[in-house]
Scaffold this motif. Sequence first.
Motif, PDB file in Angstrom:
ATOM      1  N   ALA A 178       0.829  -1.208   0.000  1.00 52.00           N
ATOM      2  CA  ALA A 178       0.000   0.000   0.000  1.00 52.00           C
ATOM      3  C   ALA A 178       0.859   1.253   0.000  1.00 52.00           C
ATOM      4  N   VAL A 179       1.954   1.263   0.777  1.00 53.63           N
ATOM      5  CA  VAL A 179       2.850   2.419   0.784  1.00 53.63           C
ATOM      6  C   VAL A 179       3.475   2.604  -0.593  1.00 53.63           C
ATOM      7  N   ARG A 180       3.926   1.529  -1.177  1.00 53.39           N
ATOM      8  CA  ARG A 180       4.549   1.613  -2.505  1.00 53.39           C
ATOM      9  C   ARG A 180       3.544   2.070  -3.562  1.00 53.39           C
ATOM     10  N   GLN A 181       2.285   1.669  -3.396  1.00 53.19           N
ATOM     11  CA  GLN A 181       1.246   2.126  -4.321  1.00 53.19           C
ATOM     12  C   GLN A 181       1.030   3.628  -4.194  1.00 53.19           C
ATOM     13  N   ARG A 182       1.059   4.142  -2.951  1.00 57.55           N
ATOM     14  CA  ARG A 182       0.926   5.586  -2.759  1.00 57.55           C
ATOM     15  C   ARG A 182       2.084   6.326  -3.447  1.00 57.55           C
ATOM     16  N   TYR A 183       3.269   5.761  -3.329  1.00 58.56           N
ATOM     17  CA  TYR A 183       4.445   6.350  -4.008  1.00 58.56           C
ATOM     18  C   TYR A 183       4.225   6.336  -5.523  1.00 58.56           C
ATOM     19  N   LYS A 184       3.754   5.228  -6.029  1.00 59.90           N
ATOM     20  CA  LYS A 184       3.486   5.107  -7.466  1.00 59.90           C
ATOM     21  C   LYS A 184       2.421   6.101  -7.911  1.00 59.90           C
ATOM     22  N   ASP A 185       1.436   6.340  -7.056  1.00 63.98           N
ATOM     23  CA  ASP A 185       0.345   7.258  -7.386  1.00 63.98           C
ATOM     24  C   ASP A 185       0.762   8.729  -7.326  1.00 63.98           C
ATOM     25  N   GLY A 186       1.939   8.995  -6.752  1.00 68.38           N
ATOM     26  CA  GLY A 186       2.422  10.365  -6.694  1.00 68.38           C
ATOM     27  C   GLY A 186       2.217  11.058  -5.360  1.00 68.38           C
ATOM     28  N   ALA A 187       1.922  10.292  -4.306  1.00 63.13           N
ATOM     29  CA  ALA A 187       1.724  10.893  -2.987  1.00 63.13           C
ATOM     30  C   ALA A 187       3.038  11.436  -2.449  1.00 63.13           C
ATOM     31  N   ASP A 188       2.928  12.443  -1.572  1.00 60.97           N
ATOM     32  CA  ASP A 188       4.095  13.036  -0.922  1.00 60.97           C
ATOM     33  C   ASP A 188       4.378  12.403   0.435  1.00 60.97           C
ATOM     34  N   LEU A 189       3.364  11.839   1.047  1.00 58.87           N
ATOM     35  CA  LEU A 189       3.487  11.273   2.388  1.00 58.87           C
ATOM     36  C   LEU A 189       2.429  10.201   2.564  1.00 58.87           C
ATOM     37  N   ILE A 190       2.438   9.551   3.727  1.00 63.81           N
ATOM     38  CA  ILE A 190       1.499   8.481   4.024  1.00 63.81           C
ATOM     39  C   ILE A 190       0.578   8.928   5.150  1.00 63.81           C
ATOM     40  N   LYS A 191      -0.703   8.619   5.010  1.00 61.68           N
ATOM     41  CA  LYS A 191      -1.671   8.845   6.092  1.00 61.68           C
ATOM     42  C   LYS A 191      -2.360   7.516   6.377  1.00 61.68           C
ATOM     43  N   ILE A 238       4.656  -0.276   7.628  1.00 66.62           N
ATOM     44  CA  ILE A 238       4.313   0.995   6.973  1.00 66.62           C
ATOM     45  C   ILE A 238       5.408   2.024   7.200  1.00 66.62           C
ATOM     46  N   VAL A 239       5.835   2.186   8.445  1.00 64.18           N
ATOM     47  CA  VAL A 239       6.835   3.205   8.758  1.00 64.18           C
ATOM     48  C   VAL A 239       8.164   2.894   8.066  1.00 64.18           C
ATOM     49  N   ALA A 240       8.595   1.641   8.123  1.00 64.33           N
ATOM     50  CA  ALA A 240       9.878   1.273   7.508  1.00 64.33           C
ATOM     51  C   ALA A 240       9.847   1.491   5.999  1.00 64.33           C
ATOM     52  N   THR A 241       8.746   1.126   5.362  1.00 63.37           N
ATOM     53  CA  THR A 241       8.636   1.291   3.915  1.00 63.37           C
ATOM     54  C   THR A 241       8.553   2.768   3.546  1.00 63.37           C
ATOM     55  N   ALA A 242       7.795   3.534   4.317  1.00 64.56           N
ATOM     56  CA  ALA A 242       7.696   4.974   4.054  1.00 64.56           C
ATOM     57  C   ALA A 242       9.060   5.636   4.137  1.00 64.56           C
ATOM     58  N   LYS A 243       9.862   5.247   5.110  1.00 65.17           N
ATOM     59  CA  LYS A 243      11.195   5.839   5.243  1.00 65.17           C
ATOM     60  C   LYS A 243      12.063   5.507   4.041  1.00 65.17           C
ATOM     61  N   ASP A 244      11.899   4.315   3.483  1.00 68.95           N
ATOM     62  CA  ASP A 244      12.654   3.963   2.279  1.00 68.95           C
ATOM     63  C   ASP A 244      12.361   4.928   1.136  1.00 68.95           C
ATOM     64  N   TYR A 245      11.146   5.448   1.108  1.00 64.35           N
ATOM     65  CA  TYR A 245      10.733   6.356   0.038  1.00 64.35           C
ATOM     66  C   TYR A 245      10.746   7.817   0.487  1.00 64.35           C
ATOM     67  N   GLU A 246      11.381   8.083   1.632  1.00 63.28           N
ATOM     68  CA  GLU A 246      11.519   9.433   2.185  1.00 63.28           C
ATOM     69  C   GLU A 246      10.164  10.106   2.363  1.00 63.28           C
ATOM     70  N   MET A 247       9.214   9.335   2.875  1.00 65.56           N
ATOM     71  CA  MET A 247       7.867   9.833   3.132  1.00 65.56           C
ATOM     72  C   MET A 247       7.601   9.825   4.632  1.00 65.56           C
ATOM     73  N   THR A 248       6.964  10.873   5.126  1.00 63.38           N
ATOM     74  CA  THR A 248       6.550  10.908   6.517  1.00 63.38           C
ATOM     75  C   THR A 248       5.219  10.169   6.669  1.00 63.38           C
ATOM     76  N   VAL A 249       4.845   9.889   7.924  1.00 69.24           N
ATOM     77  CA  VAL A 249       3.614   9.144   8.198  1.00 69.24           C
ATOM     78  C   VAL A 249       2.761   9.927   9.184  1.00 69.24           C
ATOM     79  N   ALA A 250       1.572  10.307   8.746  1.00 67.39           N
ATOM     80  CA  ALA A 250       0.583  10.984   9.589  1.00 67.39           C
ATOM     81  C   ALA A 250      -0.454   9.962  10.029  1.00 67.39           C
TER      82      ALA A 250
END
Length: 425
Positions: A194-207, A234-246
């Motif tokens: 799901a995190v990688r999909q958000r990255y693919k979709d063009g998201a800046d961060l994860i909620k 979620i947190v570990a994957t988000a960090k790989d993509y330099e995304m914060t998590v809200a």
Amino acid sequence: MIRTIIMLSLLCVSAANAKTLIHAGNLITAEDKDVLKQQTIVIDEGRIVAIQAGYQSGDASDTVIDLRDSTVMPGFMDMHVHLSMQHGGPATYLQRFTQNEADYALAAAKYAETTLLSGFTTVRNLGDGYNETVALRNAINSGRFIGPRIYTSAKSIATTGGHADPTNGFNATLSGDPGPKDGVINGPDEARKAVRQRYKDGADLIKITATGGVLSVAKNGQNPQFMVDELEAIVATAKDYEMTVAVHAHGTEGMQRAIRAGVDSIEHGTYMTEETIALMKEYGTYYVPTILAGKFVAEKSAIDGYFPALVRPKAAAIGPLIQDTFARAQAAGVKIAFGTDSGVSAHGDNGKEFGYMVEAGMAPIDAIISATKNAADLLNVSDELGTVSVGKKADIVAVEGDPLSDISLLENVQFVMKDGQVFKQ
């Protein structure tokens, strides 16, 4: 002919070198809590290039903006908005069946302009239906639409039946079995996808929605809805993509699991305990309170039929508590970033949050810093935004009078500049 070309070239050079000078009677840079008097802010090509004492005249080609009777501040930053919706009672719950992607996108464009003209030059959009604010962000950045600088999470991530499961309240025929692409996960593998999909979709961060919520058509508003291994994935994957998590969270257990997993911010935080406050301070987790949303849903819960039967008691119970939670958290020294959850309440009313924060015991200057310097820190954009500083983007707002004496002035911003361009004066 040659002389004409030379003269035209000189005129072009002169225009290119023209600067904008703002004469600020009072200047809150937000670098600290000081208020500077009679300052000139020099802006060139969208950035602040100098801050000078006194009212400087500049060159003949420069543009001078007279704000000598005003208090000038960095552009405000709202860390929790939903640009593509605005709650309007029972009809809101039918929109999932009557509105298309284009409808949401057009609504978002309208509300984005309203938000900018209210003094909010940057927002964090926490939840789409169709990734519409990804497209809107790009359109604003390219100059095709007017609006704030958008950092978007695109579609929020939930668990099956969780607060951001888009099929909550549907009958069995319609609900289906949404998965990671739709923002619904079960287990760490799906969480990573799901995190990688958000990255693919063009998201800046994860909620993510770590607990139940108020407005979803589900009974529980505070139960934990992610397991520890899912949060850690979620947190570990988000960090790989330099995304914060809200993290949307009302209940204590869900908050504490998320904080220990290393998320960046807790949104709402209604049932925050002293232990949770201590954890947030230990981990450096930001709190985004959204008092305005709590006030709004509490008020509307008193109206018969405004909310579905499952939602009404949650709104009545949770809404009134958020301001008190904020009071305890800020008094204890938790890091605060400004956020309203606008879209629950009306877009353009964002400035009311300042008053509620001050009412709960926060100093007016600290409320302003929460919406400027602190918000930029949460977004990891302090090198570009958040203060009136040399080298940063020229995002500047102003109000007539002194907001440190009357915080309600921030509900009526008279001057708005973003990237050196004036949008309201």
